[in-house]
Design a protein around this motif. Sequence first.
Motif, PDB file in Angstrom:
ATOM      1  N   LEU A  20       0.773  -0.967   0.136  1.00 50.62           N
ATOM      2  CA  LEU A  20      -0.212   0.030   0.017  1.00 50.62           C
ATOM      3  C   LEU A  20       0.594   1.324  -0.214  1.00 50.62           C
ATOM      4  N   ALA A  21       0.944   2.254  -1.021  1.00 52.43           N
ATOM      5  CA  ALA A  21       1.694   3.104  -1.201  1.00 52.43           C
ATOM      6  C   ALA A  21       1.009   4.487  -0.737  1.00 52.43           C
ATOM      7  N   SER A  22       1.279   4.836  -0.202  1.00 46.22           N
ATOM      8  CA  SER A  22       0.520   6.784   0.584  1.00 46.22           C
ATOM      9  C   SER A  22       1.483   7.705  -0.348  1.00 46.22           C
ATOM     10  N   TYR A  23       0.987   8.627  -0.500  1.00 47.89           N
ATOM     11  CA  TYR A  23       2.094   9.680  -1.458  1.00 47.89           C
ATOM     12  C   TYR A  23       1.609  11.257  -0.845  1.00 47.89           C
ATOM     13  N   ASP A  24       1.673  11.735   0.290  1.00 51.88           N
ATOM     14  CA  ASP A  24       1.434  13.110   1.331  1.00 51.88           C
ATOM     15  C   ASP A  24       1.687  13.801   0.430  1.00 51.88           C
ATOM     16  N   MET A  25       1.159  14.399  -0.911  1.00 55.86           N
ATOM     17  CA  MET A  25       1.498  15.550  -2.319  1.00 55.86           C
ATOM     18  C   MET A  25       1.162  16.862  -0.961  1.00 55.86           C
ATOM     19  N   LYS A  26       0.744  17.151  -0.069  1.00 46.89           N
ATOM     20  CA  LYS A  26       1.360  18.567   0.908  1.00 46.89           C
ATOM     21  C   LYS A  26       2.135  18.342   1.425  1.00 46.89           C
ATOM     22  N   LEU A  85      -4.464   8.877 -16.051  1.00 47.06           N
ATOM     23  CA  LEU A  85      -3.936   9.352 -16.930  1.00 47.06           C
ATOM     24  C   LEU A  85      -3.222  11.690 -16.325  1.00 47.06           C
ATOM     25  N   GLY A  86      -5.166  11.734 -15.781  1.00 40.62           N
ATOM     26  CA  GLY A  86      -4.480  12.897 -15.450  1.00 40.62           C
ATOM     27  C   GLY A  86      -3.728  13.298 -13.661  1.00 40.62           C
ATOM     28  N   MET A  87      -4.639  11.946 -13.021  1.00 42.38           N
ATOM     29  CA  MET A  87      -3.724  12.189 -11.644  1.00 42.38           C
ATOM     30  C   MET A  87      -2.172  11.561 -11.604  1.00 42.38           C
ATOM     31  N   ALA A  88      -2.471  10.513 -12.896  1.00 42.86           N
ATOM     32  CA  ALA A  88      -0.996  10.159 -12.719  1.00 42.86           C
ATOM     33  C   ALA A  88       0.683  11.427 -12.938  1.00 42.86           C
ATOM     34  N   THR A  89      -0.340  12.122 -14.066  1.00 49.26           N
ATOM     35  CA  THR A  89       0.589  13.384 -14.552  1.00 49.26           C
ATOM     36  C   THR A  89       0.690  14.300 -13.066  1.00 49.26           C
ATOM     37  N   LYS A  90      -0.139  14.653 -12.710  1.00 48.49           N
ATOM     38  CA  LYS A  90      -0.285  15.286 -11.019  1.00 48.49           C
ATOM     39  C   LYS A  90       0.971  14.505  -9.856  1.00 48.49           C
ATOM     40  N   ILE A  91       0.483  12.899 -10.348  1.00 50.16           N
ATOM     41  CA  ILE A  91       1.779  13.070  -9.229  1.00 50.16           C
ATOM     42  C   ILE A  91       2.722  12.631  -9.264  1.00 50.16           C
ATOM     43  N   ALA A  92       3.276  12.663 -11.038  1.00 49.34           N
ATOM     44  CA  ALA A  92       4.127  13.122 -11.482  1.00 49.34           C
ATOM     45  C   ALA A  92       4.935  14.434 -11.303  1.00 49.34           C
ATOM     46  N   THR A  93       4.347  14.829 -11.334  1.00 51.93           N
ATOM     47  CA  THR A  93       4.815  16.666 -11.558  1.00 51.93           C
ATOM     48  C   THR A  93       5.253  16.662 -10.339  1.00 51.93           C
ATOM     49  N   LYS A  94       4.467  16.283  -9.176  1.00 50.84           N
ATOM     50  CA  LYS A  94       4.388  16.776  -7.900  1.00 50.84           C
ATOM     51  C   LYS A  94       6.088  16.349  -7.254  1.00 50.84           C
ATOM     52  N   ALA A  95       6.001  14.949  -7.926  1.00 50.51           N
ATOM     53  CA  ALA A  95       6.984  13.835  -6.383  1.00 50.51           C
ATOM     54  C   ALA A  95       8.301  14.162  -7.736  1.00 50.51           C
ATOM     55  N   ILE A  96       8.512  15.280  -7.941  1.00 45.44           N
ATOM     56  CA  ILE A  96      10.185  14.921  -9.158  1.00 45.44           C
ATOM     57  C   ILE A  96      10.567  15.580  -8.128  1.00 45.44           C
TER      58      ILE A  96
END
Length: 271
Positions: free
Chosen positions: A38-44, A207-218
């Motif tokens: 279970l991968a949990s990403y806190d984008m904030k 695709l939208g969520m994946a892009t959002k996650i990828a952009t944030k995670a850079i």
Amino acid sequence: MDYMVDKSGPYYDLFSKSQRVNILVLGDNDGLTDTIMLASYDMKNQRVDIISVPRDTYYMRKDYKGAANQKINAIYGSEGVIGTAKAVSNTLLGIPINYYAVIEFSDVEKIVDEVGGVPMDIPFTMKYDDPYDKPPLHIYIKKGQQTLDGETSVEFLRYRHGYPEGDIGRVKAQQTFIQSALKQAIGPNLPAVVKVGLREIDSDITLGMATKIATKAIGLDSQNVATYLAPGGSKTVNGASYWFVDTEQAGDLVEQIYKSGDVSEETGEAD
């Protein structure tokens, strides 16, 4: 899969206030989920927490007979992703699951090659052959520091016969691999890696969520990636070996992840 949130659960208020995105990652091996994370990403707060659920975790299903069917990794073959997601969510006290990703060996190989390999310090020479496995298993990885390419990474992840802790040792080795792989992937090339993942992996991530996650995670610091084992212990029941998750300790872990913005990677305790 937002309906996975149990409004009657003890941590519903904690979950509902969080901006985390939780992804269930399943490693498919001939109808069984040999890898459950279970991968949990806190984008904030730019933090990733990964909980591994051992494949032998006990999960009682009244309608299924046989010791093997009471293990959580058997659910995928009979109840699919949704059944597995419900079991993982229940095991982790109602933790919400927003998306899933089912990864096959061929997917791992392509993704690893896309990131340029995964640096690993192999603790001992791994050698094993099983021509009857699906696909046939032929493993030979020398001890020592090296960068694993896609094909060798698959061998490493499938190896399970030489760890002193048995399958729990294999889970910990997979966690080390994931941390190293994420460290390699994080950076300007991450969107390209995500693109390969979306093309190869069976997932409901848009695709939208994946892009959002990828952009944030850079901009994610690899030091802010922590891995955990669903707390508990092994026990043999009626001749079958299971991993029993400790509910109280699992609750402590869930609270720790959701309440703390800075958790120590080594100890799993708040600083």
